[in-house]
Design an enzyme around this catalytic site. Structure first.
Site, PDB file in Angstrom:
ATOM      1  N   SER A 204       0.828  -1.201   0.000  1.00 62.04           N
ATOM      2  CA  SER A 204       0.000   0.000   0.000  1.00 62.04           C
ATOM      3  C   SER A 204       0.862   1.250   0.000  1.00 62.04           C
ATOM      4  CB  SER A 204      -0.900   0.010   1.243  1.00 62.04           C
ATOM      5  OG  SER A 204      -1.524   1.264   1.422  1.00 62.04           O
TER       6      SER A 204
ATOM      7  N   TYR B  70      -2.514  -0.406   9.947  1.00 58.55           N
ATOM      8  CA  TYR B  70      -2.680  -0.981   8.607  1.00 58.55           C
ATOM      9  C   TYR B  70      -1.387  -0.826   7.807  1.00 58.55           C
ATOM     10  CZ  TYR B  70      -4.088  -1.344   3.727  1.00 58.55           C
ATOM     11  OH  TYR B  70      -4.155  -1.687   2.405  1.00 58.55           O
TER      12      TYR B  70
END
Length: 365
Positions: free
Chosen positions: A127, A152
């Site tokens: 990501s 995350y």
């Protein structure tokens, strides 16, 4: 070839599975259909691919060690596209254990499956959030990523270093893709395009964080899928030009390993995205301007030159075309939602070999 796609009921996963099938590959799709967001949308996505030749859908959790071992032993995929994860930056502050279970434990099970059953290439989702506190724009793979701003992001950073260790120890070719903001038809309802469209059509106010001063490398789903497939077909090798005096964290001198950004290099201001969406939907948005949320990054700008150099991939869909495609799909979907979106979802704990049956109507393509 046979390709395992995890997260196959997800936004990117179901689109990748569909494209693999179109080009003649056999696909085993895995997803646990959890309720982080409405499982009916996941059912509707899977309904678009479940009946196609060469596709098998398995309902299971990648965090289930025994089930993953059985899956790899049974199917022995040649290549793996690992997209399953607990998504969402903000939700990590509510349920951090879900991120450890899915993003760390689940990823370990994928690595072990690839190692023990001869997978020739693992492509996995990282990501753009790994860039964290970095402020050098555009973000490029040679920059450091040691200061994530959310759990995350930390799990995605961990995935990258875990994959490198397996590439080095066991010779598993591994490619990580740092996704930037992906949007388009069948997108996630917790992401801004769907949230904005729903609010605009419902006459509700939009929460515009950072007072609208965000910029994002919005990338249309079709461009993302093309990049994933090109990366899957491009097996990494140890970097013969790796310089110990100026090491590149996105490659390795000792392992078949590579990290790439994947996204559109033309950043778009959030307010511009909203204006385009208003125009296509034919309604004005009510906006509530709010400060930055914890864990958010003010800007993400993608340098995709490394992926282009390696695979020839260049995002081609403009923000105007992309927003139009998304808005038109959204209007059609909400006007006549698929049967799956109106039915109660099937239980998540169905047997791990149970196929998903397609509803009578699969909705707009």
């Amino acid at each position: 070839m046979k390709v395992l796609v995890t997260g196959a009921a997800g936004f990117i996963g179901h689109a990748v599975a569909a494209r693999l099938l179109e080009r003649g590959d056999e696909v085993v799709g895995v997803d646990n259909h959890n309720d982080y967001y409405d499982p009916a949308l996941k059912e509707a996505r899977v309904a678009r691919i479940i009946g196609r030749a060469g596709y098998r859908h398995v309902r299971m959790d990648v965090a289930d060690r025994d089930a993953m071992e059985r899956l790899f032993a049974l199917h022995r995929p040649a290549r793996v596209v690992h997209l399953a994860a607990q998504a969402g930056v903000r939700h990590a502050s509510v349920d951090p254990h879900a991120y450890v279970s899915s993003n760390l434990v689940g990823f370990l099970h994928v690595l072990e499956g690839c190692r023990n059953h001869g997978a020739e290439h693992l492509v996995f989702a990282s990501s753009s959030s790994v860039y964290g506190a970095g402020r050098q724009l555009p973000f490029a793979e040679h920059q450091g990523t040691d200061h994530p701003l959310s759990l995350y992001a930390a799990t995605k950073k961990a995935n990258e270093v875990m994959a490198h260790s397996y590439a080095h120890l066991y010779g598993l070719p591994a490619t990580g893709l740092r996704f930037f903001t992906v949007y388009g038809p069948w997108g996630r309802p917790d992401m801004s395009p769907m949230l904005f469209a729903r609010a605009i059509m419902g006459g509700d106010p939009i929460s515009v964080f950072n007072h609208g001063r965000h910029t994002r490398s919005f990338t249309y789903i079709d461009d993302i899928v093309e990049g994933v497939l090109r990366a899957l077909d491009h097996l990494p090798t140890p970097d013969a030009h790796w310089d110990p005096a100026a090491p590149d964290p996105a490659s390795s001198p000792v392992a078949p390993y590579r990290l790439y950004n994947i996204g559109n290099g033309r950043p778009v201001e959030l307010m511009r995205f909203i204006q385009l969406l208003e125009s296509r939907l034919g309604r004005k948005a009510k906006m509530e301007f709010l400060p930055m949320q914890p864990g958010d990054m003010p800007d993400t700008v993608c340098d995709e030159s490394a992926l282009e150099a390696a695979t020839g991939h260049v995002p081609r869909i403009s923000i105007e075309e992309g927003v139009a495609g998304f808005a038109d799909w959204y209007l059609g979907y909400t006007a006549s939602p698929p049967v799956a979106a109106r039915q109660a979802p099937r239980p998540v704990n169905a047997p791990d070999t149970a196929p998903v049956r397609a509803p009578a109507f699969a909705g707009p393509a």
